[in-house]
Scaffold this motif. Structure first.
Motif, PDB file in Angstrom:
ATOM      1  N   ASP A 153     -21.488 -10.248  10.900  1.00 33.84           N
ATOM      2  CA  ASP A 153     -22.772  -9.666  10.524  1.00 33.84           C
ATOM      3  C   ASP A 153     -22.667  -8.740   9.320  1.00 33.84           C
ATOM      4  OD1 ASP A 153     -23.944 -11.002  12.623  1.00 33.84           O
ATOM      5  OD2 ASP A 153     -23.941  -9.272  13.975  1.00 33.84           O
ATOM      6  N   VAL A 154     -21.472  -8.203   9.085  1.00 31.19           N
ATOM      7  CA  VAL A 154     -21.265  -7.296   7.949  1.00 31.19           C
ATOM      8  C   VAL A 154     -21.598  -7.993   6.642  1.00 31.19           C
ATOM      9  CG1 VAL A 154     -19.561  -5.909   6.693  1.00 31.19           C
ATOM     10  CG2 VAL A 154     -19.465  -6.042   9.194  1.00 31.19           C
ATOM     11  N   PHE A 155     -21.351  -9.289   6.558  1.00 34.42           N
ATOM     12  CA  PHE A 155     -21.455 -10.017   5.298  1.00 34.42           C
ATOM     13  C   PHE A 155     -22.699 -10.896   5.222  1.00 34.42           C
ATOM     14  CE2 PHE A 155     -17.127  -9.162   6.569  1.00 34.42           C
ATOM     15  CZ  PHE A 155     -16.750  -8.316   5.536  1.00 34.42           C
ATOM     16  N   SER A 156     -23.591 -10.725   6.188  1.00 38.49           N
ATOM     17  CA  SER A 156     -24.861 -11.432   6.143  1.00 38.49           C
ATOM     18  C   SER A 156     -25.769 -10.796   5.100  1.00 38.49           C
ATOM     19  CB  SER A 156     -25.535 -11.369   7.517  1.00 38.49           C
ATOM     20  OG  SER A 156     -26.890 -11.786   7.444  1.00 38.49           O
ATOM     21  N   ILE A 157     -26.343 -11.613   4.247  1.00 37.94           N
ATOM     22  CA  ILE A 157     -27.231 -11.091   3.216  1.00 37.94           C
ATOM     23  C   ILE A 157     -28.414 -10.361   3.849  1.00 37.94           C
ATOM     24  CG2 ILE A 157     -28.796 -11.772   1.341  1.00 37.94           C
ATOM     25  CD1 ILE A 157     -26.805 -13.940   0.598  1.00 37.94           C
ATOM     26  N   ALA A 158     -28.836 -10.806   5.021  1.00 34.56           N
ATOM     27  CA  ALA A 158     -29.955 -10.155   5.709  1.00 34.56           C
ATOM     28  C   ALA A 158     -29.620  -8.726   6.127  1.00 34.56           C
ATOM     29  CB  ALA A 158     -30.355 -10.978   6.929  1.00 34.56           C
ATOM     30  N   ASN A 159     -28.333  -8.415   6.256  1.00 36.01           N
ATOM     31  CA  ASN A 159     -27.922  -7.082   6.711  1.00 36.01           C
ATOM     32  C   ASN A 159     -27.480  -6.159   5.582  1.00 36.01           C
ATOM     33  OD1 ASN A 159     -28.399  -7.757   9.383  1.00 36.01           O
ATOM     34  ND2 ASN A 159     -26.306  -8.471   9.726  1.00 36.01           N
ATOM     35  N   ASN A 173     -27.184  -3.345   2.887  1.00 38.30           N
ATOM     36  CA  ASN A 173     -27.660  -1.962   2.913  1.00 38.30           C
ATOM     37  C   ASN A 173     -28.053  -1.536   4.328  1.00 38.30           C
ATOM     38  OD1 ASN A 173     -27.470  -1.646   0.012  1.00 38.30           O
ATOM     39  ND2 ASN A 173     -29.304  -2.924  -0.125  1.00 38.30           N
ATOM     40  N   GLY A 174     -27.445  -2.186   5.317  1.00 35.41           N
ATOM     41  CA  GLY A 174     -27.729  -1.877   6.709  1.00 35.41           C
ATOM     42  C   GLY A 174     -26.866  -0.746   7.236  1.00 35.41           C
ATOM     43  N   LYS A 175     -26.752  -0.672   8.566  1.00 37.08           N
ATOM     44  CA  LYS A 175     -26.154   0.495   9.201  1.00 37.08           C
ATOM     45  C   LYS A 175     -24.665   0.673   8.905  1.00 37.08           C
ATOM     46  CE  LYS A 175     -25.497  -1.925  13.629  1.00 37.08           C
ATOM     47  NZ  LYS A 175     -25.867  -1.903  15.080  1.00 37.08           N
ATOM     48  N   GLU A 176     -23.959  -0.400   8.566  1.00 35.94           N
ATOM     49  CA  GLU A 176     -22.532  -0.249   8.269  1.00 35.94           C
ATOM     50  C   GLU A 176     -22.276   0.048   6.799  1.00 35.94           C
ATOM     51  OE1 GLU A 176     -18.285  -2.475   9.291  1.00 35.94           O
ATOM     52  OE2 GLU A 176     -20.099  -2.944  10.414  1.00 35.94           O
ATOM     53  N   SER A 177     -23.289  -0.068   5.978  1.00 35.35           N
ATOM     54  CA  SER A 177     -23.136   0.139   4.540  1.00 35.35           C
ATOM     55  C   SER A 177     -23.206   1.623   4.193  1.00 35.35           C
ATOM     56  CB  SER A 177     -24.239  -0.613   3.787  1.00 35.35           C
ATOM     57  OG  SER A 177     -24.257  -0.244   2.422  1.00 35.35           O
ATOM     58  N   ILE A 178     -22.210   2.100   3.464  1.00 36.61           N
ATOM     59  CA  ILE A 178     -22.247   3.456   2.904  1.00 36.61           C
ATOM     60  C   ILE A 178     -22.529   3.384   1.410  1.00 36.61           C
ATOM     61  CG2 ILE A 178     -20.909   5.553   2.485  1.00 36.61           C
ATOM     62  CD1 ILE A 178     -19.491   5.083   5.127  1.00 36.61           C
TER      63      ILE A 178
END
Length: 477
Positions: A250-256, A258-263
């Motif tokens: 899920d880290v590398f899904s384009i849909a995610n 700037n999501g919760k794991e992104s700093i």
């Protein structure tokens, strides 16, 4: 921020066409451009723009950060067009290798743009909170660019004023200590002003959490362990919603993005705006076609890295995909191990440079591992260090780290965990360099590659030294 960058690119393209067809009635100069908040916003966006250049993170940087490590290796028979990649891979590079000039000039372009914002925006009549934020973003990016330079080259010219003249451009290298002092100052200034988060239109810009996290990374690099762990903990306690995705993929899904794991991640816009990611094309081999577009197979993974994963580690098959025995064409002779990077792929891309994949510069898993490392370096068998590293391991489906390890054993396990979690995200070379493991790691990967003490820094580009006689060269080059 993706939307704003796209708009800027389209506007600049339209303006370019207009100049060809009409006599311009006016032109932009520093004196007549910095007049309002929109001008300030455009100037700040321009500070970020070099990140997605092919001369930086859209090609050159991730090639350097992977090819010069034990995670990726080219075979023989590459064309002369790939000579710089071969030289990085085999440590036969020289000050004339084009890679270093690309990084140097593009990074300083970003620094000068940041200096311009810091110099010009204070005089613009606009709301103070927005003005201060824009200046803080510029300081964040200036610190980021200098952090890149000092880790790669050591001491570099420290330019903190806008370049407004072609006179007096020959500047000598500042000591690395002085460069780091400025980096810490800029990130510290930024963290006090930047917001915790943005609304949708500005997501991807530098945040308070990103400034704190980069300070933690700076302190980790400097082996200031207490400062590193304290600053990482500030990010963990910030209340910004940072967390791990449940599944590594899920880290590398384009849909995610700037999501919760992104700093902090580099923004890419697919769909033909000219701001797309090249990773999805360059790392994919030529038989893995997306919408009829073949890849290039850059950054071929090593067997060394593939076998470092446990068979039940969920990260392995997300990170590396093996060539099939029936692949057409088969793995080329230039690939020593039939495995390629699978993290980055935009299935909607219609060309190799049109991927919508952001590049993760710093994500929450990295922060947890930094925190664990810094805690272990202060005291062995630290409970919080184990908790942090085990969060990353558990997400990968592998058991907790063996308890009661010695400080050295934990250190080794931590470095391996960083390799497996962050492979092909631009961290491996820095990790090997700062821990002084580069020589031993490269010899274990391929004993024929002659890595020496001088290789803990890359050479100052020869073209820069030709233009500026005050630039000294790193030892051994």
């Amino acid at each position: 921020m993706k939307k704003s960058i796209a708009i800027l690119f389209v506007l600049s393209s339209l303006m370019g066409c207009e100049v060809l067809e009409q006599t311009p009635e006016s032109s932009f100069t520093p004196e007549n451009f910095y007049k309002n908040a929109d001008d300030a916003r455009a100037a700040v966006s321009a500070v970020y723009d070099p990140l997605n250049s092919a001369d930086l993170y859209n090609q050159v940087m991730w090639i350097l950060q992977d090819q010069a490590t034990d995670d990726a290796e080219w075979g023989g028979g590459r064309s002369t067009a790939n000579q710089a990649k071969n030289d990085l891979d085999k440590y036969t590079f020289t000050p004339a290798t084009s890679t270093f000039q690309s990084i140097w000039s593009t990074t300083y372009r970003g620094i000068n743009r940041a200096n311009t914002v810091i110099s010009r925006v204070p005089a613009i009549p606009m709301p103070d909170d927005l003005k201060n934020r824009y200046i803080a973003e510029a300081k964040f990016m200036r610190a980021f660019y200098y952090f890149t330079l000092v880790r790669l080259f050591g001491g570099v010219p420290l330019q903190l004023q806008e370049t407004t003249s072609l006179n007096n451009l020959n500047v000598s290298r500042a000591p690395a200590e002085e460069v780091y002092k400025q980096i810490v100052q800029d990130f510290t200034d930024a963290e006090t002003v930047l917001p915790v988060s943005y609304t949708a239109g500005d997501r991807g810009r530098a945040t308070k959490g990103a400034a704190k996290a980069f300070l933690a990374k700076v302190y980790l690099t400097r082996q200031e362990w207490a400062k590193a762990s304290a600053k990482a903990k500030e990010v963990m306690d910030l209340g910004a919603g940072y967390d791990l995705w449940a599944n590594f993929a899920d880290v590398f899904s384009i849909a995610n993005e700037n999501g919760k794991e992104s700093i902090f991640e580099i923004q890419s816009i697919g769909g033909g705006f000219g701001e797309g990611s090249w990773m999805q094309g360059y790392m994919r081999p030529n038989f893995d076609r997306v919408n009829g577009v073949a890849g290039f197979g850059d950054d071929p993974a090593t067997e060394n890295l593939y076998r470092a994963y446990r068979s039940d580690d969920r990260r392995r098959n997300v990170t590396i995909r093996l060539y099939s025995a029936t692949s057409t064409p088969a793995a080329p002779a230039s690939v020593l191990f039939p495995g390629y990077v699978a993290k980055y792929l935009d299935p909607t891309a219609t060309a190799n440079g049109e991927g919508g994949n952001n590049f993760p510069i710093l994500r929450y898993a990295d922060l947890l591992l930094m925190y664990a490392e810094a805690r272990n370096e202060q005291a062995p068998n630290d409970a919080e260090a184990y908790t942090a590293i085990n969060r990353v391991r558990n997400r990968a489906g592998i058991p907790n780290l063996t308890p009661n390890l010695s400080q050295a054993q934990f250190r080794d396990s931590l470095l391996l965990e960083r390799r497996l979690e962050l492979a092909f995200e631009g961290h491996r070379w820095y990790d090997l360099a700062r821990t002084k493991r580069l020589i031993s790691a490269m010899r274990a990967q391929n004993p024929t590659i002659k890595v020496e003490e001088r290789h803990y820094l890359f050479p100052i580009p020869q073209t820069e030294r030709d233009a500026n006689p005050q630039l000294t060269q790193n030892d051994g080059y």
